[in-house]
Design an enzyme around this catalytic site. Structure first.
Site, PDB file in Angstrom:
ATOM      1  N   HIS A   1       2.568  -1.946  -0.833  1.00 50.42           N
ATOM      2  CA  HIS A   1       1.131  -2.374  -0.765  1.00 50.42           C
ATOM      3  C   HIS A   1       0.634  -2.607   0.525  1.00 50.42           C
ATOM      4  O   HIS A   1       1.085  -1.879   1.769  1.00 50.42           O
ATOM      5  CB  HIS A   1       0.866  -3.320  -1.957  1.00 50.42           C
ATOM      6  CG  HIS A   1      -0.489  -3.555  -2.072  1.00 50.42           C
ATOM      7  ND1 HIS A   1      -1.600  -2.938  -1.790  1.00 50.42           N
ATOM      8  CD2 HIS A   1      -1.063  -4.439  -3.139  1.00 50.42           C
ATOM      9  CE1 HIS A   1      -2.811  -3.278  -2.077  1.00 50.42           C
ATOM     10  NE2 HIS A   1      -2.319  -4.406  -2.914  1.00 50.42           N
TER      11      HIS A   1
ATOM     12  N   HIS B   1      -0.996   7.754  -0.876  1.00 48.88           N
ATOM     13  CA  HIS B   1      -1.846   6.607  -1.579  1.00 48.88           C
ATOM     14  C   HIS B   1      -2.075   7.064  -3.153  1.00 48.88           C
ATOM     15  O   HIS B   1      -2.270   8.255  -3.265  1.00 48.88           O
ATOM     16  CB  HIS B   1      -3.127   6.850  -0.883  1.00 48.88           C
ATOM     17  CG  HIS B   1      -4.021   5.386  -1.202  1.00 48.88           C
ATOM     18  ND1 HIS B   1      -4.590   4.944  -2.437  1.00 48.88           N
ATOM     19  CD2 HIS B   1      -3.981   4.121  -0.421  1.00 48.88           C
ATOM     20  CE1 HIS B   1      -4.953   4.030  -2.553  1.00 48.88           C
ATOM     21  NE2 HIS B   1      -4.584   3.256  -1.531  1.00 48.88           N
TER      22      HIS B   1
ATOM     23  N   ASP C   1      -2.708   1.726   6.739  1.00 53.36           N
ATOM     24  CA  ASP C   1      -1.393   0.983   7.568  1.00 53.36           C
ATOM     25  C   ASP C   1      -0.871   1.802   8.352  1.00 53.36           C
ATOM     26  O   ASP C   1      -0.187   1.305   9.366  1.00 53.36           O
ATOM     27  CB  ASP C   1      -0.612   0.558   6.447  1.00 53.36           C
ATOM     28  CG  ASP C   1      -1.140  -0.467   5.306  1.00 53.36           C
ATOM     29  OD1 ASP C   1      -1.803  -1.443   5.768  1.00 53.36           O
ATOM     30  OD2 ASP C   1      -0.808  -0.516   4.050  1.00 53.36           O
TER      31      ASP C   1
END
Ligand code: CMC
Length: 424
Positions: A263, A302, A358
Site C-alpha cells: 500500500h 493496482h 508511488d
C-alpha cells in the site's frame, strides 16, 4: 420487459428467489433467505480480500480503473491538482463542494488555529530511539494524540466531529515534522500560520522559507494523495471507526495499514528497489527476476487501475519541476527506463500493470531532502483529509453499523478437552 431484479434458483430445493438489483448490486443479506432446510443459516457470499464487495455507499471519490479516471466529488484529479490547493481539496472532500472565498478563509483559519500540538506531546516522540522507523513513530504519535482529547469520543455529535477534523488536519503535519526533527537530532520548529499548509509543513521540516516551486510540488502531492475511495487504509479507518472509536485511534490504525509495502509503503520500497538496481544496464536482469516471481516491480500494478494511474502522470510531470530546483535525482534515468521496458514487456502488458502513484513520488521526496523512511508519512499527511471525509460520511450513514465480517468455519466439530497426560 426488463426488470431490475436477479432471479436465483436453488437447485438443492428447486425454489426460486427474485432479488432486487440497486446500483448494479444485490444486497448480500438478501441471500440469507435461500436455505436448504428450515434450520439452515442461509447463503452467504465468500469474498476474501473484498474483490467484489461494496461495503458502503459513498459520494466522495470516483475511480474508473479501466479508463484511468479519478474524480474528487466529480472533479477530475488533474483539474484539482492544477487549479486547487490542498486545503481547498480537503474542504471539497469533506463538504462535497469547492469552498467560496469566505468559506475557504474560515476553513483555513480553523485549520491554522490547530497547527500546534499539545505542549507535552513532543516528549512522547522523544521517547523513541532515533533509529525507530519514522512511520512507526508517526502511527504511535497519532494514537497518543487521542489521550489529549477525551472529547473526541463523542463521535455521534456532528459538530464535535468537525472540531476533531480541524485538529487532525492541523496537527498531522506538525506531528510528521516533529517525528522527522527528533530523528534528525534537530529541535522542533514552531508552525507559522502565515504560510500555506504545504509551505508551513516544509518550514517546520527544514526550518527555512521553502522555495515556491517546492511548496507548489508538496501541495500537489498532498492533493494527489488526499483520497482514493475504499482502499486498505480507508477501509481500516471505516472499520475501526464503526466501533465508535475516536478518530485519532482510527487514523492511527489507518496509518498502520498504509505502512505496508503493498500500500503506501510502496513509495519507500520503490526507492530501495531503484537503488538496488543502480544503473540502467542492470534493468533487464531485474525485470527477469520479477518475471520469475523473485520479487515485485514496486510502484507498478493496482487492484483497481488496469490502466495508467492518473496520479502517476501528474507526479511524473511534477518531478521535472522539482528537479529544476533541486537538480535531477540520479535514479530518475533508472526509473524512466524501467517504466519503458515494463510497459512493453508481455508479462506486465498481459497483467495490465502500469505505474501507480508511488512509482515517481519517492524520487521527488528524495530530491527535496526527505529521508526514505519518511515517504509514507508524507502519504499519510495528505491522506488524512480523505480518511476523515470517509469517516464523517460513514458516521452519518444510517445503513452502517459496527463492521463484522462472517467466516466459513472449516475447523473441527465440537470435541472434548483432553487432559495433558492423555495427549499424544
Ligand atoms: N510486479 C510484478 N508482478 C505483479 C505486480 C508487480 N508490482 N503486481 C501484480 N503482479 C502480478 C501478480 O504476480 C499476479 O500475477 P499472476 O496472475 O501470474 O499470479 C498478477 O499480477 C495479479 O496480481 P495480484 O497480486 O493478484 O493483484 P492485486 O490486485 O491483489 O495487487 C497490488 C495489487 C498493488 C498489491 C500489486 O499490484 C503490487 O504488489 N504492486 C506493487 C506494490 C505497489 O506498488 N503498491 C502501491 C499501490 S498504489 C498506492 C496505494 O494506493 O496503495
Amino acid at each position: 420487459m426488463s426488470k431490475d431484479t436477479l432471479t436465483i434458483t436453488d437447485n438443492r430445493t428447486g425454489k426460486t428467489f427474485e432479488l432486487p438489483i440497486e446500483h448494479e448490486t444485490v444486497k448480500a443479506i438478501e441471500l440469507r433467505q435461500i436455505k436448504a432446510h428450515d434450520e439452515d443459516f442461509g447463503i452467504m457470499t465468500y469474498d476474501p480480500s473484498y474483490m467484489n464487495t461494496a461495503a458502503c455507499k459513498s459520494t466522495i471519490t470516483f475511480i474508473d480503473g479501466d479508463k484511468g479516471i479519478l474524480n474528487y466529488r466529480g472533479i477530475p484529479i488533474a483539474q484539482v491538482a492544477e487549479k486547487g490547493s490542498y486545503l481547498e481539496t480537503a474542504y471539497l472532500l469533506l463538504y462535497g463542494e469547492l469552498p467560496t472565498a469566505l468559506q475557504l478563509k474560515d476553513w483555513t483559519e480553523a485549520i491554522h488555529q490547530n497547527l500546534d500540538v499539545p505542549a507535552t506531546f513532543p516528549r512522547i516522540i522523544q521517547a523513541f530511539e532515533p533509529s525507530a522507523h519514522l512511520m512507526g513513530v508517526f502511527q504511535a504519535a497519532i494514537a497518543a494524540l487521542s489521550t489529549y482529547y477525551p472529547d473526541s469520543k463523542k463521535v455521534n455529535d456532528p459538530a464535535n466531529r468537525v472540531k476533531q477534523i480541524h485538529r487532525l488536519i492541523g496537527q498531522v503535519a506538525t506531528v510528521g515534522a516533529c517525528c522527522y526533527r527528533h530523528q534528525a537530532g534537530l529541535p522542533m520548529v514552531a508552525p507559522d500560520p502565515s504560510l500555506s499548509y504545504a509551505g508551513n509543513f516544509l518550514h517546520m521540516m527544514f526550518g527555512k522559507t521553502p522555495d515556491p516551486a517546492l511548496e507548489k510540488a508538496m501541495d500537489i502531492l498532498f492533493i494527489l494523495h488526499a483520497d482514493h475511495e475504499q482502499n486498505c487504509s480507508t477501509s481500516t479507518m471505516r472499520l475501526v471507526s464503526s466501533a465508535d472509536t475516536d478518530p485519532y485511534s482510527s487514523l492511527s490504525a489507518a496509518a498502520a495499514a498504509l505502512y505496508g509495502p503493498l500500500h503506501g509503503g510502496a513509495n519507500e520500497a520503490v526507492l530501495k528497489m531503484l537503488a538496488h538496481i543502480g544503473t540502467v544496464e542492470n534493468i533487464p536482469a531485474f525485470i527477469e527476476s520479477v518475471k520469475k516471481g523473485e520479487g515485485r516491480l514496486m510502484g507498478f500494478g493496482h487492484r483497481v487501475y488496469k490502466n495508467y494511474d492518473p496520479r502517476a502522470r501528474i507526479v511524473k510531470d511534477t518531478a521535472y519541476e522539482v528537479f529544476e530546483v533541486t537538480g535531477k535525482n540520479p535514479l530518475l534515468d533508472v526509473a524512466l527506463e524501467l517504466e519503458k521496458i515494463a510497459l512493453h514487456d508481455e508479462y506486465f502488458v498481459k497483467r495490465k500493470l502500469y505505474p501507480n502513484v508511488d512509482f515517481y513520488s519517492g524520487l521527488i521526496y528524495q530530491a527535496m531532502g526527505f529521508p526514505d523512511e519518511f515517504f509514507t508519512v508524507l502519504f499519510a499527511i495528505g491522506r488524512t483529509s480523505g480518511w476523515l471525509a470517509q469517516w464523517n460520511e460513514m458516521m452519518d450513514d444510517k445503513d452502517q453499523k459496527i463492521g463484522r465480517p462472517r467466516q466459513i468455519f472449516l475447523g473441527h466439530g465440537e470435541r472434548d478437552y483432553v487432559a495433558m497426560g492423555q495427549r499424544g
